[in-house]
Design a protein around this motif. Sequence first.
Motif, PDB file in Angstrom:
ATOM      1  N   SER A  19       0.738  -1.059  -0.200  1.00  9.90           N
ATOM      2  CA  SER A  19      -0.020   0.150  -0.313  1.00  9.90           C
ATOM      3  C   SER A  19       0.495   1.258   0.159  1.00  9.90           C
ATOM      4  CB  SER A  19      -0.651   0.234   1.162  1.00  9.90           C
ATOM      5  OG  SER A  19       0.006  -0.021   1.897  1.00  9.90           O
ATOM      6  N   VAL A  20       0.360   2.650  -0.119  1.00 12.12           N
ATOM      7  CA  VAL A  20       0.341   3.669  -0.248  1.00 12.12           C
ATOM      8  C   VAL A  20       0.141   4.435   0.663  1.00 12.12           C
ATOM      9  CG1 VAL A  20       1.511   5.921  -1.251  1.00 12.12           C
ATOM     10  CG2 VAL A  20       1.533   2.879  -2.748  1.00 12.12           C
ATOM     11  N   GLU A  21       0.840   5.230   2.108  1.00 13.55           N
ATOM     12  CA  GLU A  21       0.126   6.316   2.054  1.00 13.55           C
ATOM     13  C   GLU A  21       0.660   7.582   1.745  1.00 13.55           C
ATOM     14  OE1 GLU A  21      -0.041   8.486   6.343  1.00 13.55           O
ATOM     15  OE2 GLU A  21       1.340   7.001   6.253  1.00 13.55           O
ATOM     16  N   GLN A  67       0.319  20.302   2.826  1.00 16.13           N
ATOM     17  CA  GLN A  67       1.166  20.085   1.580  1.00 16.13           C
ATOM     18  C   GLN A  67       1.234  18.646   0.180  1.00 16.13           C
ATOM     19  OE1 GLN A  67       5.313  22.014   1.101  1.00 16.13           O
ATOM     20  NE2 GLN A  67       5.356  20.162   0.681  1.00 16.13           N
ATOM     21  N   ASN A  68       0.996  18.374  -0.196  1.00 18.73           N
ATOM     22  CA  ASN A  68       1.172  17.432  -1.036  1.00 18.73           C
ATOM     23  C   ASN A  68       2.700  16.606  -0.520  1.00 18.73           C
ATOM     24  OD1 ASN A  68      -1.638  17.325  -2.358  1.00 18.73           O
ATOM     25  ND2 ASN A  68      -0.592  18.092  -4.082  1.00 18.73           N
ATOM     26  N   GLY A  69       2.255  15.354  -0.311  1.00 15.85           N
ATOM     27  CA  GLY A  69       3.860  14.258  -0.196  1.00 15.85           C
ATOM     28  C   GLY A  69       3.307  13.431  -0.517  1.00 15.85           C
ATOM     29  N   LEU A  70       4.322  12.321  -0.280  1.00 17.81           N
ATOM     30  CA  LEU A  70       5.027  10.640   0.424  1.00 17.81           C
ATOM     31  C   LEU A  70       4.566  10.673   2.200  1.00 17.81           C
ATOM     32  CD1 LEU A  70       4.717   8.057  -0.631  1.00 17.81           C
ATOM     33  CD2 LEU A  70       7.321   8.349  -0.255  1.00 17.81           C
ATOM     34  N   GLY A  71       3.422   9.615   2.184  1.00 20.30           N
ATOM     35  CA  GLY A  71       3.710   9.247   3.854  1.00 20.30           C
ATOM     36  C   GLY A  71       4.876   8.439   4.251  1.00 20.30           C
ATOM     37  N   ARG A  72       3.890   7.308   3.331  1.00 24.96           N
ATOM     38  CA  ARG A  72       4.943   5.776   3.419  1.00 24.96           C
ATOM     39  C   ARG A  72       4.398   4.685   2.455  1.00 24.96           C
ATOM     40  NH1 ARG A  72       2.633   3.112   8.668  1.00 24.96           N
ATOM     41  NH2 ARG A  72      -0.012   3.047   8.710  1.00 24.96           N
ATOM     42  N   ILE A  73       5.488   3.893   2.221  1.00 32.18           N
ATOM     43  CA  ILE A  73       5.550   2.912   1.304  1.00 32.18           C
ATOM     44  C   ILE A  73       5.575   1.707   2.061  1.00 32.18           C
ATOM     45  CG2 ILE A  73       6.106   1.425  -0.573  1.00 32.18           C
ATOM     46  CD1 ILE A  73       7.223   4.357  -1.621  1.00 32.18           C
ATOM     47  N   VAL A  97       9.477   7.426   4.458  1.00 31.69           N
ATOM     48  CA  VAL A  97       8.833   6.908   5.403  1.00 31.69           C
ATOM     49  C   VAL A  97       8.959   5.103   5.072  1.00 31.69           C
ATOM     50  CG1 VAL A  97       7.784   5.854   7.540  1.00 31.69           C
ATOM     51  CG2 VAL A  97       8.302   8.381   7.026  1.00 31.69           C
ATOM     52  N   ILE A  98       9.487   4.449   5.419  1.00 34.82           N
ATOM     53  CA  ILE A  98       8.757   2.582   4.635  1.00 34.82           C
ATOM     54  C   ILE A  98       8.722   1.355   5.698  1.00 34.82           C
ATOM     55  CG2 ILE A  98       9.585   0.829   3.659  1.00 34.82           C
ATOM     56  CD1 ILE A  98      10.055   3.497   1.328  1.00 34.82           C
ATOM     57  N   GLN A  99       7.696   1.246   5.453  1.00 42.86           N
ATOM     58  CA  GLN A  99       7.600   0.121   6.568  1.00 42.86           C
ATOM     59  C   GLN A  99       7.036  -1.010   6.041  1.00 42.86           C
ATOM     60  OE1 GLN A  99       2.865  -0.072   7.064  1.00 42.86           O
ATOM     61  NE2 GLN A  99       3.075   0.212   9.336  1.00 42.86           N
ATOM     62  N   LEU A 100       7.323  -2.297   6.789  1.00 40.85           N
ATOM     63  CA  LEU A 100       7.536  -3.601   6.215  1.00 40.85           C
ATOM     64  C   LEU A 100       6.118  -4.342   7.446  1.00 40.85           C
ATOM     65  CD1 LEU A 100      11.240  -3.955   6.496  1.00 40.85           C
ATOM     66  CD2 LEU A 100      10.219  -3.409   4.552  1.00 40.85           C
ATOM     67  N   ASP A 147      10.005  17.105  -1.276  1.00 39.33           N
ATOM     68  CA  ASP A 147       9.151  17.082   0.201  1.00 39.33           C
ATOM     69  C   ASP A 147       9.906  16.439   1.161  1.00 39.33           C
ATOM     70  OD1 ASP A 147       7.890  15.296   1.877  1.00 39.33           O
ATOM     71  OD2 ASP A 147       6.927  13.703   0.476  1.00 39.33           O
ATOM     72  N   ASP A 148      10.643  16.887   1.899  1.00 40.35           N
ATOM     73  CA  ASP A 148      11.639  16.116   3.245  1.00 40.35           C
ATOM     74  C   ASP A 148      11.231  14.947   4.058  1.00 40.35           C
ATOM     75  OD1 ASP A 148      13.265  18.159   2.529  1.00 40.35           O
ATOM     76  OD2 ASP A 148      12.784  20.034   4.215  1.00 40.35           O
ATOM     77  N   GLY A 149       9.918  14.279   3.672  1.00 40.23           N
ATOM     78  CA  GLY A 149       9.244  13.313   4.410  1.00 40.23           C
ATOM     79  C   GLY A 149       9.324  13.345   6.273  1.00 40.23           C
ATOM     80  N   ALA A 150      10.123  12.482   6.676  1.00 42.59           N
ATOM     81  CA  ALA A 150       9.727  12.717   8.247  1.00 42.59           C
ATOM     82  C   ALA A 150      11.295  13.353   8.097  1.00 42.59           C
ATOM     83  CB  ALA A 150      10.554  11.165   8.137  1.00 42.59           C
TER      84      ALA A 150
END
Length: 312
Positions: free
Chosen positions: A13-15, A63-69, A118-121, A296-299
């Motif tokens: 999934s993607v956030e 702001q738009n961006g990637l939450g996590r993968i 942020v990467i989640q396993l 996007d600086d992410g975390a």
Amino acid sequence: MDQPIVTLRKLRSVELRTTAPAESTDFYTDVWGLAMVERGDEGAWLRGTGDEHHVLQLTAAEQNGLGRITFAVATPADIDEAARRLELRGVPIVAGPGPTGEISAGYGVSFVDPEGRVIQLLADAYAVTRMYRQEAVPVGVTHVVLNTVDIDAAVAFYRDVLGMRVSDWSEHQMAFMRCNSDHHSIAFNQAEWTAVNHVAYEMPSVDHFMRGIGRLRHHGVSPMWGPGRHGPGDNTFSYFSDPAGLVCEYTSGIAQVDEDRWLCRVWRRVPELSDTWGTAGAPSAEVRAHMAGVPDDGAFGTRPDLRELARR
């Protein structure tokens, strides 16, 4: 050379962080074809017709961006071992290992890559019954393309730490990486800043792919680029913009990799290989601007201390 921390099974999934959570949730359910799992004040969880609990999480943001993968891993024991190896490598862990306490449950660990993503396993998450729907709707998320300021460093991290393999290059501009037989589940695009480029959703067939485009047209939503067929990956493509301006793609027919026979290729970046059908033309300035996203600086944006840790 150190072994990868884990064996990835698939992209789960993607956030996405979105400036238009309500409008985007309506778009992805009423128009795009995903189904609602749960909706709250700050976002929503949406599923495809496959067996993943959810494939897209939308989270309200300024702001738009990637939450996590999120990637699927086989067992909780694999998660614990991955966390141990992350610590040995000095990769910053931001959650876990342990029960997530999240809507999809499961046992996981989350960490940051060198650019703050942020990467989640995740193992033992809830599964759901596959849905049969006559409409042309997505099965789930099949790949994410990420803009990177250093494509060689990004590829090295996902190869050495996560065990992903490079399937193909598009000159030195893009790298396509796989974790299973699908040609790519992550691709990196060399860019001026770190950002999510687009998220791609799998349609079961070319027929579903085309009928899905037709449904969007009936809703007054036209492709920004496509339909066409890419050279690298051999997958169909049609790119759209969601209400927040994030790019989403319908795709089908991704190439399947035989590990014993596949040879990584460097593709030339020419129109006839970007679109082997010759139907889409060159990507416009509009679609390129949408795919560039915003820095996007992410975390790192909320945890500046992680930046130095990630560089070590």
